[in-house]
Scaffold this active site. Structure first.
Site, PDB file in Angstrom:
ATOM      1  N   TYR A 177      38.784  79.543 -56.108  1.00  0.00           N
ATOM      2  CA  TYR A 177      38.153  79.232 -54.830  1.00  0.00           C
ATOM      3  C   TYR A 177      38.966  79.893 -53.725  1.00  0.00           C
ATOM      4  CZ  TYR A 177      36.565  76.412 -50.805  1.00  0.00           C
ATOM      5  OH  TYR A 177      36.080  75.997 -49.582  1.00  0.00           O
ATOM      6  N   ASP A 223      45.587  85.402 -53.327  1.00  0.00           N
ATOM      7  CA  ASP A 223      45.247  84.272 -52.461  1.00  0.00           C
ATOM      8  C   ASP A 223      46.294  83.181 -52.724  1.00  0.00           C
ATOM      9  OD1 ASP A 223      42.333  82.122 -51.945  1.00  0.00           O
ATOM     10  OD2 ASP A 223      44.369  82.104 -51.137  1.00  0.00           O
ATOM     11  N   LYS A 266      47.674  76.132 -45.651  1.00  0.00           N
ATOM     12  CA  LYS A 266      48.258  74.858 -46.080  1.00  0.00           C
ATOM     13  C   LYS A 266      49.700  74.679 -45.616  1.00  0.00           C
ATOM     14  CE  LYS A 266      45.059  74.752 -49.982  1.00  0.00           C
ATOM     15  NZ  LYS A 266      44.242  73.548 -49.829  1.00  0.00           N
TER      16      LYS A 266
HETATM   17  P1  KE4 Z   1      40.812  76.213 -46.132  1.00  0.00           P
HETATM   18  O1  KE4 Z   1      39.732  77.001 -45.432  1.00  0.00           O
HETATM   19  O2  KE4 Z   1      40.291  74.944 -46.767  1.00  0.00           O
HETATM   20  O3  KE4 Z   1      42.035  75.972 -45.257  1.00  0.00           O
HETATM   21  O4  KE4 Z   1      41.364  77.113 -47.344  1.00  0.00           O
HETATM   22  C1  KE4 Z   1      40.464  77.600 -48.292  1.00  0.00           C
HETATM   23  C2  KE4 Z   1      41.234  77.942 -49.557  1.00  0.00           C
HETATM   24  C3  KE4 Z   1      41.506  79.268 -49.834  1.00  0.00           C
HETATM   25  N1  KE4 Z   1      42.198  79.624 -50.945  1.00  0.00           N
HETATM   26  C4  KE4 Z   1      42.660  78.680 -51.808  1.00  0.00           C
HETATM   27  C5  KE4 Z   1      43.420  79.117 -53.023  1.00  0.00           C
HETATM   28  C6  KE4 Z   1      42.412  77.310 -51.569  1.00  0.00           C
HETATM   29  O5  KE4 Z   1      42.866  76.376 -52.446  1.00  0.00           O
HETATM   30  C7  KE4 Z   1      41.683  76.918 -50.420  1.00  0.00           C
HETATM   31  C8  KE4 Z   1      41.341  75.468 -50.120  1.00  0.00           C
HETATM   32  N2  KE4 Z   1      41.673  74.539 -51.138  1.00  0.00           N
HETATM   33  C9  KE4 Z   1      40.880  73.317 -51.164  1.00  0.00           C
HETATM   34  C10 KE4 Z   1      41.446  72.447 -52.284  1.00  0.00           C
HETATM   35  N3  KE4 Z   1      41.134  72.941 -53.554  1.00  0.00           N
HETATM   36  C11 KE4 Z   1      40.887  72.601 -49.859  1.00  0.00           C
HETATM   37  C12 KE4 Z   1      40.344  71.200 -49.918  1.00  0.00           C
HETATM   38  C13 KE4 Z   1      38.974  71.096 -49.329  1.00  0.00           C
HETATM   39  O6  KE4 Z   1      38.142  72.004 -49.558  1.00  0.00           O
HETATM   40  O7  KE4 Z   1      38.740  70.083 -48.634  1.00  0.00           O
END
Ligand code: KE4
Length: 430
Positions: A144, A239, A267
């Site tokens: 993701y 990523d 994060k």
């Molecule tokens: P954000 O746009 O949520 O800050 O980041 C997206 C993203 C990009 N790349 C990786 C590897 C990520 O894990 C994420 C976001 N992770 C999720 C948890 N698996 C965020 C939690 C959520 O979607 O509420």
């Protein structure tokens, strides 16, 4: 467990917010029941609106590696508040933050701050496309990269056709440019590259996957991607939104020894504030506006309050690299205890873990990609989640998420988690 106030809030939230939450995974859809509304957090604990207390293994999906209410971070934010919340103009802290990230992540020579991981990955592939003049990207099933259109793509039929939208609203035209391969399958990548000669701008990968549960790269997988990208002039994007400053002071790259051409971050770099970043080789990043023609912008990018929090946490992690050994040791202790409890019950569920990330999969097959992760018994997982919650342990409400250990998880708390786990596994396997 009393949940009256959370239930009332959830009913009201659903009137005003789609699904009652501002991010889908929080809605507990995969585990049943209503989500708990959190009022405050401290150290390793969450406290909900009904004053239930939980030991938590989510760390706000990664950022809270030093636990909640870290004094240094909160002090830096308090001090910054008196200088106003936002300028929309360059500031000293942005320069300090960029310099620190460049010093901590060897493959990053220049970096641009944004406000989320999604912004970071969307921007990174645009820059890779602008830099190479090519349009297709390769991503991996189960990885993701945020909710950008190019990433909400399921595998097309067969390994060599274009992707199909994974969400309404994603145009087929966008999906046509996203190719997908199974994680850890370097042969599938070679096939895609052969079938799309000189058309692939970037390969984007979670160097350690966390979004199908924790899945580690097989020996040679990342090295294989590096080799393909070197030979085919494809931009390799790691990523590291999740693994950045989680697996080492220079992320997965530092821990695993394979360098990317571009890296996306999020994060932890905000210490809990909304921050993302993308960076990489100078010759690539010089393509970004206003230095170059690839446009990307953001009102609150480099926000001074967020930079204060981010600078504080990164400086601390950079000055205390022993933290990573401590986190690994604590995670090893916890995972060993969970495994021992399972073995005593005759259960041999699969555990994947590295550093302070781990996932227990409700399957006994080895989990090396999304297909094997999906063999997990999701009903059992949901029962386990609820059993642990009822015993005061708040885990990720999805089998396909990694758990995180913060420095606030002491051996005593790990023992409490192991006890709750033992009782929960007995309960759901009766
Ligand atoms: P954000 O746009 O949520 O800050 O980041 C997206 C993203 C990009 N790349 C990786 C590897 C990520 O894990 C994420 C976001 N992770 C999720 C948890 N698996 C965020 C939690 C959520 O979607 O509420």
């Amino acid at each position: 467990m009393k949940t009256v106030k959370s239930s009332e809030l959830f009913s009201k939230a659903k009137e005003y917010i789609p699904g009652g939450v501002n991010s889908p995974v929080r809605a507990f859809r995969a585990v049943g029941g209503n989500p708990l509304f959190i009022k405050r957090a401290k150290g390793a604990y969450l406290f909900d609106e009904d004053d239930n207390q939980f030991i938590e293994l989510i760390n706000s999906w990664g950022p809270m590696i030093l636990g909640h209410g870290n004094e240094l971070i909160e002090k830096s934010v308090r001090e910054a508040l008196s200088d106003s919340l936002s300028f929309g103009a360059p500031s000293r802290k942005e320069v300090e933050m960029a310099e620190l990230i460049v010093n901590m992540v060897p493959s990053v020579e220049m970096v641009r701050m944004v406000n989320s991981g999604t912004e970071a990955t969307m921007s990174a592939i645009r820059v890779a496309r602008g830099y190479t003049g090519r349009e297709k990207i390769i991503k991996f099933e189960g990885c993701y990269h945020g909710h950008g259109d190019s990433f909400l793509i399921a595998a097309g039929s067969g390994a060599v056709t274009m992707g199909v939208p994974d969400s309404p609203g994603v145009p087929q035209g966008v999906a046509n440019d996203t190719l997908t391969a199974p994680y850890n399958n370097i042969e599938a990548v070679k096939l895609l590259v052969e079938k799309n000669k000189n058309k692939i701008a970037a390969i984007i990968v979670e160097p350690v996957a966390g979004n199908m549960g924790c899945v580690l790269p097989k020996p040679g997988f990342l090295e294989g991607l590096r080799k393909i990208c070197d030979e085919e002039n494809i931009v390799l994007i790691f990523d590291e939104v999740m693994t950045g400053f989680r697996l080492s002071a220079s992320g997965a790259q530092g821990a695993l020894g394979v360098q990317a051409d571009m890296t996306t971050l999020g994060k932890i770099i905000g210490g809990g504030m909304p921050v993302g970043a993308y960076g990489g080789k100078k010759e690539i990043m010089q393509k970004v506006s206003p230095a170059g023609p690839v446009y990307q912008a953001g009102t609150l990018s480099g926000n001074p309050i967020a930079m204060s929090a981010g600078l504080t946490i990164l400086k601390y992690l950079n000055e205390h690299p022993d933290i990573y050994n401590q986190l690994s040791k604590q995670t090893d202790y916890l995972v060993k205890g969970l495994k021992k409890a399972n073995n005593l019950l005759g259960l041999d569920y699969t555990f994947n873990h590295i550093g302070s990330m781990f996932t227990m999969f409700f399957t006994n097959t080895s989990v090396v990609d999304f297909e094997t992760a999906k063999q997990s018994d999701l009903k059992k997982f949901a029962e386990y989640f609820q059993a642990m919650l009822s015993r005061g342990v708040y885990m990720a409400p999805s089998q396909f998420e990694s758990l995180f250990i913060s420095t606030a998880i002491s051996t005593e708390l790990a023992d409490q988690i192991i006890l709750a786990h033992t009782e929960s596994m007995k309960q759901i396997h009766n």
